[in-house]
Design an enzyme around this catalytic site. Sequence first.
Site, mmCIF file in Angstrom:
data_model
loop_
_atom_site.group_PDB
_atom_site.id
_atom_site.type_symbol
_atom_site.label_atom_id
_atom_site.label_comp_id
_atom_site.label_asym_id
_atom_site.label_seq_id
_atom_site.Cartn_x
_atom_site.Cartn_y
_atom_site.Cartn_z
ATOM 1 N N SER A 114 23.571 6.553 65.635
ATOM 2 C CA SER A 114 24.639 6.483 64.635
ATOM 3 C C SER A 114 24.749 5.050 64.137
ATOM 4 O O SER A 114 23.788 4.513 63.594
ATOM 5 C CB SER A 114 25.959 6.991 65.226
ATOM 6 O OG SER A 114 26.967 7.042 64.236
ATOM 7 N N HIS A 139 23.358 9.948 62.195
ATOM 8 C CA HIS A 139 24.552 10.234 61.405
ATOM 9 C C HIS A 139 24.416 9.579 60.039
ATOM 10 O O HIS A 139 24.610 8.371 59.892
ATOM 11 C CB HIS A 139 25.813 9.692 62.104
ATOM 12 C CG HIS A 139 26.115 10.375 63.393
ATOM 13 N ND1 HIS A 139 26.946 9.825 64.354
ATOM 14 C CD2 HIS A 139 25.715 11.563 63.899
ATOM 15 C CE1 HIS A 139 27.037 10.646 65.384
ATOM 16 N NE2 HIS A 139 26.303 11.711 65.140
ATOM 17 N N ASP A 169 29.289 11.293 70.469
ATOM 18 C CA ASP A 169 28.331 12.348 70.141
ATOM 19 C C ASP A 169 27.011 12.128 70.870
ATOM 20 O O ASP A 169 26.482 11.019 70.902
ATOM 21 C CB ASP A 169 28.086 12.386 68.632
ATOM 22 C CG ASP A 169 27.240 13.568 68.199
ATOM 23 O OD1 ASP A 169 27.347 14.625 68.852
ATOM 24 O OD2 ASP A 169 26.501 13.443 67.215
#
Length: 341
Positions: A166, A193, A286
């Site tokens: 991310s 992401h 995540d």
Amino acid sequence: MRIAIVNDLTIAVTALRRVLQTYPEYQVVWVARNGAEAVTKCAQDTPDLILMDLLMPVMDGVEATRQIMQNSPCAIVIVTANAEQNVASVYAAMGYGAVDAVNTPVVAGSDKAQSESQLLAKIARIGKTLKKSSVSTKTKLPTQSLNHERQRDLPLTVPLVVIGSSTGGPKALATILSKLPANFPGAIAIIQHVDAQFSTGFVEWLDQQTPLSVRLAVAGDRFGVGTVIVAGTNDHLYLKPDLTLGYTKDPVDYPYRPSVDVFFKSLSQHWKRQGTAILLTGMGRDGAQGLSALRLRGWHTIAQDKASCVVYGMPKAAVELDAAMEVLPLNDIARILLKKI
């Protein structure tokens, strides 16, 4: 949410203020007209989120992002005119820690409402991330019926490497992939992401950083040796029981899109051979649960260490769950892959 605006154009600042004023929970705490001013103001009063322009006098958004993430870290979204035409700069900023990018809302015209809604959607998603929302461990992944005998007959000969990342991920991914040879004997899948609006540009940029072939994952794909596939929509990439890839909207309320957890958990259910799973720099949690699920299935699991992360969020969550067999500096991860595969 306390939000700062960094932009040298009065018309852009006015447009951003107008959009933010539609939500009383969004407070504009300060405005900076260039990157240098933003670095100073952020050190004095760090907001929750910065809407950062790219092209500015004195100091551009890329360097400002680098200095802010080093000295006064917070969430940063690149908000600039024609972001698609500045892909290299966008991903340079994301490499230093910007979490996303979007075009500056237009002042008038047929695209006005859509451009405003895109910005607000990103801000709302980041707000959920900052609250450390996570997928419930009871979340059911998409499944399709498949005869177990048939499943055992499917080839599982491809050595598989899966990577979740991310904030700061683009630069970290480029660092790893640049060290792998064109004849790397494994398949690689990446969940980064990034908004679907920029996924094509991201893949093109990443393809230039490595001798491997990089492309977007499409529904029906299978893993292939020497190929890097990247999740390419705002839906979640997952592995089906027939070992092809698909996209799903569920869970719809998950702030991380595409989700590392959804992908990793689907692998733990359907990929019967052990592979290597890596969780890189990123805000939030995540991927931690998914990495844990893969470790329980016998996968070799790796988390990036704190010192080399832009944001030590996702790897930290994995370490706390004891999901990582190894915690490694970024520069050591490619070496481990070459040794294991």
